[in-house]
Design a protein around this motif. Structure first.
Motif, PDB file in Angstrom:
ATOM      1  N   ASN A  52       0.838  -1.209   0.000  1.00 59.23           N
ATOM      2  CA  ASN A  52       0.000   0.000   0.000  1.00 59.23           C
ATOM      3  C   ASN A  52       0.870   1.256   0.000  1.00 59.23           C
ATOM      4  O   ASN A  52       1.980   1.270   0.532  1.00 59.23           O
ATOM      5  CB  ASN A  52      -0.999  -0.019   1.173  1.00 59.23           C
ATOM      6  N   VAL A  80      -3.628   5.452   8.866  1.00 57.10           N
ATOM      7  CA  VAL A  80      -2.824   4.790   9.897  1.00 57.10           C
ATOM      8  C   VAL A  80      -1.509   5.560   9.983  1.00 57.10           C
ATOM      9  O   VAL A  80      -0.949   5.937   8.955  1.00 57.10           O
ATOM     10  CB  VAL A  80      -2.544   3.322   9.484  1.00 57.10           C
ATOM     11  N   VAL A 126      12.324  -2.298  15.084  1.00 57.75           N
ATOM     12  CA  VAL A 126      11.846  -3.407  14.260  1.00 57.75           C
ATOM     13  C   VAL A 126      10.360  -3.648  14.492  1.00 57.75           C
ATOM     14  O   VAL A 126       9.588  -3.798  13.555  1.00 57.75           O
ATOM     15  CB  VAL A 126      12.645  -4.700  14.567  1.00 57.75           C
ATOM     16  N   HIS A 127       9.951  -3.692  15.752  1.00 55.65           N
ATOM     17  CA  HIS A 127       8.547  -3.993  16.069  1.00 55.65           C
ATOM     18  C   HIS A 127       7.834  -2.709  16.473  1.00 55.65           C
ATOM     19  O   HIS A 127       7.915  -2.276  17.616  1.00 55.65           O
ATOM     20  CB  HIS A 127       8.456  -5.048  17.162  1.00 55.65           C
ATOM     21  N   SER A 159       4.554  -1.758  16.698  1.00 63.26           N
ATOM     22  CA  SER A 159       3.440  -1.705  17.663  1.00 63.26           C
ATOM     23  C   SER A 159       3.921  -1.884  19.094  1.00 63.26           C
ATOM     24  O   SER A 159       3.423  -1.208  19.991  1.00 63.26           O
ATOM     25  CB  SER A 159       2.342  -2.733  17.391  1.00 63.26           C
ATOM     26  N   LEU A 219      -4.002   3.086  14.503  1.00 63.02           N
ATOM     27  CA  LEU A 219      -4.897   2.656  13.416  1.00 63.02           C
ATOM     28  C   LEU A 219      -6.185   3.473  13.389  1.00 63.02           C
ATOM     29  O   LEU A 219      -6.588   4.052  14.403  1.00 63.02           O
ATOM     30  CB  LEU A 219      -5.265   1.183  13.613  1.00 63.02           C
ATOM     31  N   MET A 274      -5.942   3.521   5.964  1.00 61.64           N
ATOM     32  CA  MET A 274      -6.438   2.394   6.753  1.00 61.64           C
ATOM     33  C   MET A 274      -7.077   1.418   5.769  1.00 61.64           C
ATOM     34  O   MET A 274      -8.042   1.756   5.086  1.00 61.64           O
ATOM     35  CB  MET A 274      -7.472   2.914   7.768  1.00 61.64           C
ATOM     36  N   PRO A 280       1.380  -7.762   8.153  1.00 61.37           N
ATOM     37  CA  PRO A 280       0.578  -8.693   7.359  1.00 61.37           C
ATOM     38  C   PRO A 280       0.395  -8.264   5.909  1.00 61.37           C
ATOM     39  O   PRO A 280       0.596  -7.118   5.554  1.00 61.37           O
ATOM     40  CB  PRO A 280      -0.773  -8.630   8.069  1.00 61.37           C
ATOM     41  N   ASP A 315       2.336  -3.957   5.789  1.00 57.89           N
ATOM     42  CA  ASP A 315       3.585  -3.756   6.528  1.00 57.89           C
ATOM     43  C   ASP A 315       4.682  -4.502   5.765  1.00 57.89           C
ATOM     44  O   ASP A 315       4.437  -5.592   5.250  1.00 57.89           O
ATOM     45  CB  ASP A 315       3.489  -4.295   7.965  1.00 57.89           C
TER      46      ASP A 315
HETATM   47  P1  ADP Z   1       4.613  -3.979  13.436  1.00 51.29           P
HETATM   48  O1  ADP Z   1       4.547  -5.328  12.805  1.00 51.29           O
HETATM   49  O2  ADP Z   1       5.937  -3.322  13.204  1.00 51.29           O
HETATM   50  O3  ADP Z   1       4.245  -3.987  14.872  1.00 51.29           O
HETATM   51  P2  ADP Z   1       2.461  -3.253  11.561  1.00 51.29           P
HETATM   52  O4  ADP Z   1       2.731  -2.247  10.508  1.00 51.29           O
HETATM   53  O5  ADP Z   1       2.394  -4.673  11.140  1.00 51.29           O
HETATM   54  O6  ADP Z   1       3.525  -3.023  12.734  1.00 51.29           O
HETATM   55  O7  ADP Z   1       1.092  -2.844  12.259  1.00 51.29           O
HETATM   56  C1  ADP Z   1       0.526  -3.625  13.306  1.00 51.29           C
HETATM   57  C2  ADP Z   1      -0.850  -4.160  12.911  1.00 51.29           C
HETATM   58  O8  ADP Z   1      -1.702  -3.084  12.542  1.00 51.29           O
HETATM   59  C3  ADP Z   1      -0.825  -5.073  11.689  1.00 51.29           C
HETATM   60  O9  ADP Z   1      -0.577  -6.396  12.029  1.00 51.29           O
HETATM   61  C4  ADP Z   1      -2.217  -4.886  11.102  1.00 51.29           C
HETATM   62  O10 ADP Z   1      -3.146  -5.742  11.738  1.00 51.29           O
HETATM   63  C5  ADP Z   1      -2.549  -3.440  11.465  1.00 51.29           C
HETATM   64  N1  ADP Z   1      -2.282  -2.543  10.323  1.00 51.29           N
HETATM   65  C6  ADP Z   1      -1.079  -2.042   9.943  1.00 51.29           C
HETATM   66  N2  ADP Z   1      -1.192  -1.240   8.870  1.00 51.29           N
HETATM   67  C7  ADP Z   1      -2.491  -1.221   8.548  1.00 51.29           C
HETATM   68  C8  ADP Z   1      -3.264  -0.564   7.516  1.00 51.29           C
HETATM   69  N3  ADP Z   1      -2.697   0.233   6.603  1.00 51.29           N
HETATM   70  N4  ADP Z   1      -4.600  -0.785   7.495  1.00 51.29           N
HETATM   71  C9  ADP Z   1      -5.187  -1.583   8.415  1.00 51.29           C
HETATM   72  N5  ADP Z   1      -4.529  -2.226   9.399  1.00 51.29           N
HETATM   73  C10 ADP Z   1      -3.204  -2.053   9.480  1.00 51.29           C
END
Ligand code: ADP
Ligand code: MG
Length: 236
Positions: A35, A58, A67-68, A70, A77, A113, A212, A224
């Motif tokens: 995206n 988002v 790295v992580h 969240s 979100l 989102m 995901p 992501d």
């Molecule tokens: P990280 O893995 O680094 O913690 P993510 O970018 O995977 O961060 O975000 C955490 C969670 O948020 C994802 O697993 C997903 O469920 C949700 N998420 C992330 N980006 C979006 C998006 N653009 N739209 C909807 N949900 C999202």
């Protein structure tokens, strides 16, 4: 920036982790479905970008030291107003600076989102003996516990891609159940093939993590992305 410029910049800065914005830009150029994700370096810019992209959006911390995202309080979100976007920008910087005082933070990534889909994971790692390998699995907490994933060596052909999707135990979730729409299996195959091709052509990449990917009735898109370069690359 071109893909090789993105990689060269990271190498010049002596780092091996590409940010989400860099990773997505690099993968998008290889035809991999990600995206649209843009970097804001101020609250005002985050608000302007969210207006351009269209709410809800988002916001995520953009740092090659985190790295992580969240876990660091770095993901917000479903932001539905410019006020929420502004507040999220500040909250993200505050939370991540507190948890990672040493981290170099580029700003905050802004993206649309995405509507809910079936969450899957596509990964590439390297086996010492066999080289690049793709992983496929369903996303979410259950899979983390169940380790319900499949592997194939790069390069994949279409049959490999189909088999690795079909052989996970959670496959019925992709066929659609309890009124949920079936997922676009051929879009997932395509994604696996494109990641395989990218890994094959870019030996300086050590690891890819699309986690995901949202699978829909029509299409699939990574929300992501993380790319890690070989250590050797950063030392050149
Ligand atoms: P990280 O893995 O680094 O913690 P993510 O970018 O995977 O961060 O975000 C955490 C969670 O948020 C994802 O697993 C997903 O469920 C949700 N998420 C992330 N980006 C979006 C998006 N653009 N739209 C909807 N949900 C999202
Ligand atoms: Mg993730």
């Amino acid at each position: 920036m071109t893909g090789s410029q993105i990689i060269d910049k990271a190498i010049a800065e002596g780092r091996i982790l590409l940010t989400e914005v860099e990773s997505k830009a690099l993968l998008k150029q290889a035809g991999i479905s990600v995206n649209d994700t843009r970097l804001a370096t101020s609250k005002e810019e985050a608000i302007n970008l969210s207006k351009q992209i269209g709410l809800p959006v988002v916001l995520k911390v953009a740092s090659s030291d985190i790295v992580h995202k969240s876990d660091a309080g770095g993901v917000k979100l479903g932001l539905n107003s410019v006020e929420q976007v502004g507040a999220a920008y500040e909250e993200i910087l505050q939370a991540t600076r507190k948890q990672y005082p040493e981290a170099k933070i580029d700003g905050v990534a802004v993206q649309k989102m995405a509507r809910p889909g079936v969450e899957v994971i596509i990964g590439m790692t390297k086996d010492d003996q066999f080289g690049p390998m793709l992983m496929f699995g369903l996303g979410g907490i259950l899979v983390e516990i169940m380790k319900d994933v499949s592997f194939r060596l790069v390069p994949l052909n279409r049959l490999d891609a189909r088999e690795m999707i079909q052989e996970i135990k959670g496959y019925p979730a992709l066929e659609g159940h309890r009124g949920q729409e079936p997922s676009d299996i051929s879009a997932l195959e395509e994604l696996l093939l494109k990641v395989s091709d990218f890994a094959n052509r870019n030996p300086q990449v050590r690891e890819i993590d699309l986690n995901p990917v949202f699978a829909y009735k029509n299409g699939a898109i990574a929300v992501d992305a993380r790319v890690i370069l070989e250590n050797k690359a950063a030392q050149i």
